[in-house]
Write a protein that holds these residues in place. Structure first.
Motif, short mmCIF file in Angstrom:
data_model
loop_
_atom_site.label_atom_id
_atom_site.label_comp_id
_atom_site.label_asym_id
_atom_site.label_seq_id
_atom_site.Cartn_x
_atom_site.Cartn_y
_atom_site.Cartn_z
N THR A 82 3.13 -54.65 -21.42
CA THR A 82 3.66 -53.32 -21.71
C THR A 82 4.10 -53.25 -23.17
O THR A 82 4.38 -54.27 -23.80
CB THR A 82 4.88 -52.99 -20.83
N HIS A 159 6.12 -46.70 -19.58
CA HIS A 159 6.22 -47.06 -18.16
C HIS A 159 7.67 -47.28 -17.78
O HIS A 159 8.27 -48.29 -18.12
CB HIS A 159 5.39 -48.31 -17.88
N ASP A 236 6.83 -42.56 -15.15
CA ASP A 236 6.06 -42.79 -16.37
C ASP A 236 5.80 -41.47 -17.08
O ASP A 236 5.60 -40.43 -16.44
CB ASP A 236 4.73 -43.46 -16.06
#
Length: 401
Positions: A82, A159, A236
């Protein structure tokens, strides 16, 4: 490749309302990513491959001799793969460097990890030099405007917005954000018929919920892959104005030298030396934030060589592949209010999922995703051949016949 469960005689299929057009038009604009071929990435993001353990990320992250440090999403055990994991890894590495009392540092790579580390070091009084091989900052965050509007060709989502450091950065610039509802989707088969969730083939579920998530074929994943790490809550969001303005907020107190590809690092003398084909830079410490794929390729030579523990971690961890095909049209011919479009076709995983950019920006743009072995196969094709494959899928979904 195996079949995805679609096909059969359309005459025997149940009648399901369809949104069809006489002719699906050709796109007026195209962007295609090839992250495996990219020499400064060699893939999209890391995953826990068979034989790897979460502890391998810690082995990769461990500093060496007070001179050599590592950061990047592949080094973050809490939030791997991420952008916020990369950012937090950079802050962790900066804290390690500050604990050494270093007065100067060279940071290799200007992605989220490198920029976050450089900011923390610079505001703490360290003389920071950031070297980036590309002609732009951001690394695998890549906001492109060649189609006339911002399109993220790399990372797209924040996210988990609750407590996420990226949310703080986005708030600082009042960046517009739009939540994604992954259940707000339409899935169609190769005859254009809608497919109900209860009828999704196993292969479609595997591809869209696992292989697109980890950028790897299921058979490549460690049994621990789906359980590692943590997640922020709050859902998200996509950034209609692009991701890069958020990362630009990290550039405080330092500048980035672009077009500088590092090929060797030497920490055997009284200072750390970082060299390119034509230049050399020195500092008390060096922080490596290049993607795992670059470390796996070995395009940077380390003196002394990386130890067996770190080298083993690099070898065991996987570097996944998730590519995008961006198609811009004159007008919308699909369902304008859905977040995602799904495709259940005869070839497993081929353009199984599309993001409807029109939902977020009003622009008639679709972004098709391909992961793992399907993406590897498509990277061997020309751009025209890839567009042809994508348009075949869209015409199967939406063209009357």
């Amino acid at each position: 490749m195996t079949a995805c469960g679609s096909g059969g005689n359309p005459a025997t299929r149940p009648t399901v309302p369809r949104v069809m057009v006489d002719v699906v038009p050709d796109p007026i604009g195209v962007q295609i990513t090839r992250w495996r071929a990219d020499p400064f990435a060699r893939g999209s993001y890391s995953f826990l491959a068979g034989g790897a353990q979460p502890s391998d990320r810690e082995l990769l992250a461990a500093p060496t001799g007070g001179r050599l440090f590592f950061a990047g999403e592949a080094t973050d055990r809490d939030y791997p793969a991420t952008v916020h994991g990369a950012l937090l890894s950079g802050e962790r590495a900066a804290a390690q460097i500050l604990a050494q009392g270093a007065a100067s540092a060279v940071v290799v790579g200007a992605g989220a990890a490198g920029l976050a580390a450089a900011r923390q070091l610079a505001v703490s009084g360290v003389d920071v030099r950031v070297l980036e091989a590309r002609d732009r900052v951001g690394g695998r965050v890549w906001t492109d405007s060649s189609l006339g509007v911002p399109v993220d060709l790399g990372a797209s989502w924040i996210h988990g917005v609750s407590g996420n450091p990226l949310t703080t950065l986005a708030n600082d610039i009042d960046a517009p954000r739009v939540h994604t509802d992954y259940e707000n989707r339409v899935v169609r088969d190769s005859y254009g018929y809608g497919v109900n969730p209860t009828d999704f083939p196993d292969a479609f579920v595997e591809v869209t919920s696992i292989e697109h998530e980890f950028a790897a074929d299921i058979g490549e994943l460690s049994p621990e892959a789906t359980h590692e790490g943590s997640a922020f809550g709050g859902g998200d969001v996509l950034l209609p104005d692009g991701y890069l303005p958020v990362l630009d907020e990290l550039i405080v107190g330092f500048t980035v030298e672009t077009g500088v590809a590092v090929d060797s690092v030497d920490t055997t003398t009284s200072f750390a030396a970082v060299s390119t084909a034509t230049k050399s830079f020195t500092a008390d410490v060096v922080l490596i934030t290049v993607p795992l794929g670059v470390l796996k390729e070995g395009s940077i030579t380390f003196t002394p060589p990386l130890n067996a523990e770190r080298r083993g971690a690099i070898d065991r961890l996987g570097m996944g592949l998730l590519n995008k095909v961006v198609l811009q049209f004159d007008e919308i011919f699909w369902e304008p209010a859905v977040d995602l479009l799904g495709y259940v076709g005869p070839e497993r995983g081929l353009f199984s999922e599309w993001v409807n950019v029109a939902k977020y920006t009003g622009e008639p743009i679709l972004i098709g995703f391909n992961a793992s072995s399907v993406a590897e196969k498509l990277e061997t094709l020309t751009d025209d051949e890839i567009v042809s494959e994508a348009m075949m899928v869209l015409r199967n979904m939406y063209e009357a016949r």
